[in-house]
Design an enzyme around this catalytic site. Sequence first.
Site, PDB file in Angstrom:
ATOM      1  N   HIS A 119       0.829  -1.208   0.000  1.00 50.54           N
ATOM      2  CA  HIS A 119       0.000   0.000   0.000  1.00 50.54           C
ATOM      3  C   HIS A 119       0.865   1.261   0.000  1.00 50.54           C
ATOM      4  O   HIS A 119       1.247   1.750   1.066  1.00 50.54           O
ATOM      5  CB  HIS A 119      -0.902   0.001   1.221  1.00 50.54           C
ATOM      6  CG  HIS A 119      -1.781  -1.208   1.328  1.00 50.54           C
ATOM      7  ND1 HIS A 119      -1.310  -2.442   1.724  1.00 50.54           N
ATOM      8  CD2 HIS A 119      -3.101  -1.370   1.077  1.00 50.54           C
ATOM      9  CE1 HIS A 119      -2.309  -3.317   1.710  1.00 50.54           C
ATOM     10  NE2 HIS A 119      -3.409  -2.699   1.322  1.00 50.54           N
TER      11      HIS A 119
ATOM     12  N   HIS B 207      -3.984   3.250  -3.370  1.00 54.50           N
ATOM     13  CA  HIS B 207      -4.202   2.689  -2.028  1.00 54.50           C
ATOM     14  C   HIS B 207      -3.459   1.382  -1.806  1.00 54.50           C
ATOM     15  O   HIS B 207      -2.691   1.264  -0.855  1.00 54.50           O
ATOM     16  CB  HIS B 207      -5.706   2.469  -1.760  1.00 54.50           C
ATOM     17  CG  HIS B 207      -5.951   1.600  -0.563  1.00 54.50           C
ATOM     18  ND1 HIS B 207      -6.129   2.110   0.696  1.00 54.50           N
ATOM     19  CD2 HIS B 207      -5.989   0.240  -0.426  1.00 54.50           C
ATOM     20  CE1 HIS B 207      -6.270   1.108   1.555  1.00 54.50           C
ATOM     21  NE2 HIS B 207      -6.202  -0.030   0.898  1.00 54.50           N
TER      22      HIS B 207
ATOM     23  N   HIS C 164     -28.542 -15.127  25.391  1.00 59.41           N
ATOM     24  CA  HIS C 164     -27.480 -14.955  26.380  1.00 59.41           C
ATOM     25  C   HIS C 164     -26.747 -16.264  26.693  1.00 59.41           C
ATOM     26  O   HIS C 164     -25.793 -16.260  27.460  1.00 59.41           O
ATOM     27  CB  HIS C 164     -28.066 -14.397  27.680  1.00 59.41           C
ATOM     28  CG  HIS C 164     -28.382 -12.933  27.609  1.00 59.41           C
ATOM     29  ND1 HIS C 164     -29.153 -12.387  26.600  1.00 59.41           N
ATOM     30  CD2 HIS C 164     -28.025 -11.898  28.409  1.00 59.41           C
ATOM     31  CE1 HIS C 164     -29.253 -11.083  26.798  1.00 59.41           C
ATOM     32  NE2 HIS C 164     -28.585 -10.756  27.882  1.00 59.41           N
TER      33      HIS C 164
ATOM     34  N   GLU D  20     -17.824  -3.644  24.839  1.00 57.83           N
ATOM     35  CA  GLU D  20     -17.038  -4.867  24.983  1.00 57.83           C
ATOM     36  C   GLU D  20     -15.810  -4.876  24.074  1.00 57.83           C
ATOM     37  O   GLU D  20     -14.699  -5.220  24.492  1.00 57.83           O
ATOM     38  CB  GLU D  20     -17.908  -6.102  24.679  1.00 57.83           C
ATOM     39  CG  GLU D  20     -19.060  -6.334  25.651  1.00 57.83           C
ATOM     40  CD  GLU D  20     -20.300  -5.509  25.336  1.00 57.83           C
ATOM     41  OE1 GLU D  20     -20.334  -4.824  24.285  1.00 57.83           O
ATOM     42  OE2 GLU D  20     -21.262  -5.536  26.129  1.00 57.83           O
TER      43      GLU D  20
HETATM   44  C1  LIG Z   1     -11.631  -4.310   9.892  1.00 60.29           C
HETATM   45  C2  LIG Z   1     -11.064  -4.163   8.522  1.00 60.29           C
HETATM   46  N1  LIG Z   1     -11.901  -4.141   7.477  1.00 60.29           N
HETATM   47  C3  LIG Z   1     -11.413  -4.050   6.228  1.00 60.29           C
HETATM   48  C4  LIG Z   1     -10.072  -3.980   6.000  1.00 60.29           C
HETATM   49  C5  LIG Z   1      -9.534  -3.920   4.574  1.00 60.29           C
HETATM   50  N2  LIG Z   1      -9.050  -2.538   4.301  1.00 60.29           N
HETATM   51  C6  LIG Z   1      -7.770  -2.209   4.431  1.00 60.29           C
HETATM   52  S1  LIG Z   1      -7.485  -0.580   4.134  1.00 60.29           S
HETATM   53  C7  LIG Z   1      -9.116  -0.315   3.784  1.00 60.29           C
HETATM   54  C8  LIG Z   1      -9.593   1.063   3.401  1.00 60.29           C
HETATM   55  C9  LIG Z   1      -9.223   2.031   4.408  1.00 60.29           C
HETATM   56  O1  LIG Z   1      -9.419   3.325   3.988  1.00 60.29           O
HETATM   57  P1  LIG Z   1      -8.547   4.434   4.652  1.00 60.29           P
HETATM   58  O2  LIG Z   1      -8.407   4.175   6.092  1.00 60.29           O
HETATM   59  O3  LIG Z   1      -9.125   5.734   4.267  1.00 60.29           O
HETATM   60  O4  LIG Z   1      -7.127   4.224   4.026  1.00 60.29           O
HETATM   61  P2  LIG Z   1      -6.501   4.939   2.735  1.00 60.29           P
HETATM   62  O5  LIG Z   1      -7.125   4.308   1.554  1.00 60.29           O
HETATM   63  O6  LIG Z   1      -6.803   6.371   2.849  1.00 60.29           O
HETATM   64  O7  LIG Z   1      -5.066   4.607   2.853  1.00 60.29           O
HETATM   65  C10 LIG Z   1      -9.846  -1.488   3.918  1.00 60.29           C
HETATM   66  C11 LIG Z   1     -11.297  -1.587   3.691  1.00 60.29           C
HETATM   67  C12 LIG Z   1      -9.234  -3.996   7.121  1.00 60.29           C
HETATM   68  N3  LIG Z   1      -7.909  -3.932   7.013  1.00 60.29           N
HETATM   69  N4  LIG Z   1      -9.746  -4.056   8.370  1.00 60.29           N
END
Ligand SMILES: Cc1ncc(C[n+]2csc(CCOP(=O)(O)OP(=O)(O)O)c2C)c(N)n1
Length: 659
Positions: free
Chosen positions: A30, A261, A468, A406
């Site tokens: 990334h 990204h 529960h 939680e």
């Molecule tokens: C809980 C979770 N859901 C989905 C992902 C997959 N994922 C990684 S980065 C991302 C997008 C994040 O967007 P942002 O925080 O704005 O990052 P940017 O593209 O700006 O670097 C996703 C959906 C993950 N790592 N964790």
Amino acid sequence: MSLDTARMVQMANAIRALSMDAVQAANSGHPGMPMGMADVATVLWSDYLKHDPAAPKWADRDRFVLSAGHGSMLIYSLLHLSGYAQPTIEDIRNFRQLGSPCAGHPENFLLDGVESTTGPLGQGLAMAVGMAMAERHLNAEFGQDIVDHRTWVVAGDGCLMEGINHEAIGLAGHLKLGRMIVLWDDNNITIDGSTDLSTSEDIKARYEATGWHVASCDGHDFDDIRRAIDEAVADERPSLVACRTVIGKGSPNKQGTSATHGAPLGEDEIAAARKVLGWDAKPFEIPDQVLADWRGTAERGAKAHADWETRFAGHAQKREFERRMAGELPKGFSLDNYIQSLMKEPVKVATRKASEMALAQINAKLPETIGGSADLTGSNNTKAGGIGPFTADDYSGRYVYWGIREFGMAAAMNGMALHGGVIPYGGTFLVFTDYCRAAIRLSALQQQRVIYVMTHDSIGLGEDGPTHQPIEHVQSLRMMPNLLVMRPADAVETAECWEIALRQTDRPTVLALSRQNLPQVRNAPDETGMSSKGAYRLKKAGAKRQVVLVASGSEVHIALEAAAALEKQGVGADVVSMVCTALFDEQDAGYRADLLPADALKVSVEAGTTFGWERYVGSDGLTIGIDRFGASAPAEDLYRKFGLAADAIVPQIMNKLNG
Ligand SMILES: Cc1ncc(C[n+]2csc(CCOP(=O)(O)OP(=O)(O)O)c2C)c(N)n1
Ligand SMILES: [Mg+2]
């Protein structure tokens, strides 16, 4: 003293170059996030972050959490450039390859300076809340001279959008954790494209509404970044700094788009970016002046560290502080006397109550415990030993009222454990481990001593009904690597389990505890420490052994009753208490075969799913449990309905033996 802008630009470009080149070499990763946040990170690490690359474990360092873990090349670049022994440039060349500490997402156990494993969005920021809590707590206990650091977070749109973010910032605002500062990579981009596709939330208003201070800056203007961080540092509240950035900044054709990204930019685009950035160096080469400027940033922290060592050397509580930060229990810590008192005078209590009784001992002996509950204090029996509340007015308290959060609780406990100096435990109903599961998984992955006090562990909770009543929970948690799941049968086993959990240095524990009272099954004073092997023979067959009953927790006494009934019919039966399958699995083959011999009918009894019990009773064994959702009724009625009673179990065993 800040360097002049032109040199800072090149320092930031070093991050950009390393990030795009490493992702290109790995053909995965990334680049967008590190390139976009390079300027903010350069300002933070050169002018604010208190750390000493030569002593990455220095207790009073600021904690830096890259919550947007996909941008891992940002932290690898920062660690390398500022002079940490690792990662080396070779490690960075091997980004995302087997054996390189520069894993796809940052791992706390692979590199010093990576304070937490991140990648599951939202959890990094929530762990940082726990780090900031631990910092304030130790500050209250050991004083300003020794504990006085900040917790910095770099978070993306994703971290702020996740539900856990609401839990985390609600806590931080309420607890007035003013030394926590979140730098938000406010780039309006996520994987699918513009954030307009999925959100129209006023994030700043949400943070303000939860008691946060909010500042904004142009994330590519060094002076403006400094102004905003200065504001954040000065404000008493926790701060969100919205850094307006361009994702993939420096990539002429792709910046500002989601194309940067999570994919390599490509050779041509990287060449074009080098032109735009004025970066002539070859991949993985850092020009001498740029590297010297980066290494120079370490001086400030080295000096702060040296001053701290001088203060620490004369500190009255030096040894105690060292002990706690090392995570070592006090010499001679033991629950033996308490356990012997139970042997003398057996009690019939719920294991949640037994846990409270053990905690009364533990909290008196271990000043490092910090307990809490997600709004179920009276049910989880977690407040014991006279510990007072941890509040914004008194951070010396050792009991956290987590509220109905939680997941936030579990993640913050990870942060506390990662910070060090404290041993966190927290409770909710076992069924709601589902709500914290993603954080329990990170406790296990990050090898942290976090203790989950999960009560109401079966249909035995009764009237609250199937929503529960855990069914699949105990077994599904047992599947998780590096997690101890313990289901003690009585007050003695509960105390043993607590002691085992506290002695773990690199793994978390889930204690599954009953709501209903249970008779004490362990009364032999010379039989101590039995739970440490995970399972042990509680009762030996009288007549020739034909059956081995293997039960856990609240079903152990039922297995004993069934065994007694079998013996009456001339059928010899052992009873094995399976306290913790993970510990049992670690025993040698001889011990395991002795407990679960091939020549006996093995029968599991547990008030939960039978799925997986074949592992212990074999394909020709008998599994007694519940493979449907429960029901709302008094516990005794449910045990009868679901056949968890000696008179229902014995005929099945006789059929099997005769069949
Ligand atoms: C809980 C979770 N859901 C989905 C992902 C997959 N994922 C990684 S980065 C991302 C997008 C994040 O967007 P942002 O925080 O704005 O990052 P940017 O593209 O700006 O670097 C996703 C959906 C993950 N790592 N964790
Ligand atoms: Mg984004």
